[in-house]
Design an enzyme around this catalytic site. Structure first.
Site, short mmCIF file in Angstrom:
data_model
loop_
_atom_site.label_atom_id
_atom_site.label_comp_id
_atom_site.label_asym_id
_atom_site.label_seq_id
_atom_site.Cartn_x
_atom_site.Cartn_y
_atom_site.Cartn_z
N HIS A 23 -6.79 -0.72 6.61
CA HIS A 23 -6.80 -1.54 7.83
C HIS A 23 -8.15 -1.52 8.56
CE1 HIS A 23 -2.67 -1.50 6.85
NE2 HIS A 23 -2.30 -0.43 7.53
N LYS A 40 0.83 -1.18 0.00
CA LYS A 40 0.00 0.00 0.00
C LYS A 40 0.88 1.25 0.00
CE LYS A 40 -1.65 1.62 3.91
NZ LYS A 40 -0.73 2.32 4.81
N LYS A 97 -2.58 9.55 14.91
CA LYS A 97 -1.17 9.55 15.35
C LYS A 97 -1.07 10.41 16.61
CE LYS A 97 0.59 7.71 11.45
NZ LYS A 97 1.10 6.34 11.43
C1 BG6 Z 1 0.82 1.35 8.02
C2 BG6 Z 1 0.67 2.85 8.00
O1 BG6 Z 1 0.06 0.75 7.01
O2 BG6 Z 1 0.38 0.85 9.28
C3 BG6 Z 1 1.43 3.48 9.15
O3 BG6 Z 1 1.15 3.34 6.77
C4 BG6 Z 1 1.04 2.87 10.46
O4 BG6 Z 1 1.22 4.89 9.18
C5 BG6 Z 1 1.12 1.35 10.37
O5 BG6 Z 1 1.93 3.37 11.45
C6 BG6 Z 1 0.54 0.71 11.62
O6 BG6 Z 1 0.80 -0.66 11.59
P1 BG6 Z 1 0.92 -1.49 12.93
O7 BG6 Z 1 1.12 -2.89 12.48
O8 BG6 Z 1 2.08 -0.94 13.69
O9 BG6 Z 1 -0.36 -1.28 13.67
#
Ligand code: BG6
EC number: 1.1.1.49
Length: 508
Positions: free
Chosen positions: A245, A153, A345
């Site tokens: 997600h 992605k 964030k």
């Molecule tokens: C990624 C995003 O797909 O997922 C990031 O681009 C984010 O910004 C990350 O920090 C979060 O993934 P995880 O597995 O740490 O929850």
């Protein structure tokens, strides 16, 4: 799972080998698979990048990635050396025809079984089509499942660009050869949602509008944007997290039961959910979507600078670092049940949690004073960092009289299974090698997810948010996010591991 001797040989061509993603995620995952004996006996990883590196310096860079990011911690000398023998490097521009001439010869290994060849695009997205077009030189490639392409992605920037990218991919590959990554789908606790829902008979009767008041999906991150300002400032939370997600989590909660556990059955059921999500008219966007951007604040006692002061971010940026949505799934099961999604964030903690809030009991037989702490039942699926399931119920508190108190029935992965979960990338890489696309996004899924958020993206890009920044780093988002749920007489539920008397599982 297949052990190495049963797996077909593979060559992984890693485009973007000198980048962050390769060192942070892909190589540590491959290294762990190597340690677990889950790579084929014959394999090679061929890094491709523009950087002027030698094979030695690339290996050193990968080793640092493993030392820093592998779930097992720093690599041991001998184990690393055995893995490093399989790593190779080609320095080249991505549009250089001679690169692809070399790659077309990769299959000539002399190995008894010809290798499968996986083209892994870990490059910035503006290079995807350059590489895909060049791969069109492999005349024998289309439809031959020995060749697969993995694409990271962001898959497009909006519906229009996602469709264009799909078209481009399908000129060179067939759908069965394409693996679009959403790494959330590789997480154990995300896969467990299907086991939890469809491996237990007790949930189905209550898993619907008759019993569930609403659903909340929170994916909060403590980190800011680090060194990813350039990418993030053109993406924002809606594209970066919700389109992929959080939408996938929603689908897993809302989908109907597949009749068989096959890739297409599951993906069909998920697409059905996305098609049932009520379209948001542009005029209604303010009532269904809220955006936020963090300003200066404090986290863990340390000052945190505002998003607009981060490296590679426009000082007047209109990009959201927080997004919250209210969605409805218009079908028999979910009619009228809101799904509230939020992500951001620089929030107070890293937590991914799905809460199904049940309706309150229809009538209280207990005296009013004795039920002051009454809470409706709540089922919480803790995705990470704590991994488990919590069912909140009411119990009688010991003592005179009938006083009720919420108590949790729960299980934690770490207590039950006594083994570390593989990293999502490990699971996904094994599936790619085994040719199992169930945990990957099909073209129609990606496009359906963009369709849901496209009107919001349009409204947000056409209108500068004058209130930015509207939440301090270290807070749960802007006050407008509260209003989104308050207008429905609801509140955001504090993630269970943040409650004063911590509920659920706790690993941190
Ligand atoms: C990624 C995003 O797909 O997922 C990031 O681009 C984010 O910004 C990350 O920090 C979060 O993934 P995880 O597995 O740490 O929850």
């Amino acid at each position: 799972m297949n052990k190495s001797s049963q797996m077909e040989p593979v060559i992984i061509v890693l485009f973007g080998a000198s980048g962050d993603l390769s060192a942070r995620k892909v190589i540590p995952a491959l290294y762990n698979l190597h340690l677990d004996g889950l790579l084929p006996q014959q394999y090679a990883i061929v890094g491709v990048a523009r950087s002027s590196l030698t094979e030695e310096t690339l290996r050193e860079r990968f080793r640092q990635g493993v030392d820093q990011y592998s779930r097992r911690g720093p690599a041991k000398e001998q184990e690393w050396d055995a893995f490093a023998e399989h790593l190779h490097y080609i320095q080249s521009n991505y549009d250089e025809p001679t690169l692809y001439d070399r790659l077309t010869k990769l299959g000539d290994t002399g190995w008894e079984t010809p290798p499968n060849i996986v083209f892994y695009l870990a490059t910035p997205p503006n290079l995807f089509t350059i590489v895909i077009d060049q791969l069109g030189r492999f005349s024998e490639l289309q439809g031959d499942i020995r060749y697969r392409i993995v694409i990271e992605k962001p898959f497009g920037h909006d519906l229009h660009s996602a469709k264009a990218l799909n078209q481009r991919l399908l000129q060179v590959f067939e759908e069965k050869q394409i693996y679009r990554i959403d790494h959330y789908l590789g997480k154990e606790t995300v896969q467990n949602i299907l086991a939890f829902r469809f491996g237990n008979a007790m949930w189905e009767p209550v898993w619907n509008r008759n019993f569930i008041d609403h659903v909340q999906i929170t994916v909060s991150e403590k980190i800011g944007i680090g060194r990813r300002g350039q990418y993030y400032d053109s993406a924002g939370a809606l594209r970066d997290m919700i389109q992929n997600h959080l939408m996938q989590l929603l689908c897993l909660i809302a989908m109907e039961a597949p009749t068989e556990f096959t890739a297409d059955q599951i993906r069909n059921k998920k697409v059905d959910v996305m098609h049932a999500i009520r379209a948001i008219n542009k005029a209604d966007v303010p009532a269904f979507a809220v955006r936020g951007q963090y300003g200066q604040g404090w986290m863990d006692g340390q000052p945190v600078q505002a998003y607009r002061c981060e490296k590679d971010v426009d000082i007047n940026s209109n990009t959201e670092t927080f997004a919250a949505l209210k969605l409805f799934v218009d079908n028999w099961r979910w009619q009228g049940v809101p799904f509230y999604l939020r992500t951001g964030k620089c929030m107070p903690g890293r937590v991914s949690e799905i809460s199904l809030q049940f309706r309150p009991v229809p009538h209280h037989p207990f005296a009013h004073l004795n039920t002051q702490v009454f809470q409706p039942n709540r089922l919480v699926l803790q995705i990470e960092p704590n991994e488990g399931v919590v069912l909140r119920t009411q119990a009688k508190e010991p003592g005179m009289g009938m006083k009720l108190k919420p108590v949790d029935m729960s299980y934690c992965y770490q207590d039950v299974f006594h083994q570390a979960s593989p990293d999502a990338y490990e699971t996904l890489l094994v599936d790619i090698m085994r040719n199992d696309p169930g945990l990957f996004m099909r073209a129609d899924q990606v496009e359906a997810a963009w369709s849901v958020i496209d009107p919001i993206l349009e409204v947000w890009s056409e209108n500068t948010e004058l209130n930015f920044p509207n939440y301090q780093a270290g807070q749960w988002g802007p006050p407008e996010a509260e209003s989104l749920v308050a207008q429905d007489r609801r509140t955001w539920l504090l993630p269970i591991s943040f409650e004063p008397k911590r509920g659920g599982c706790s690993v941190e």
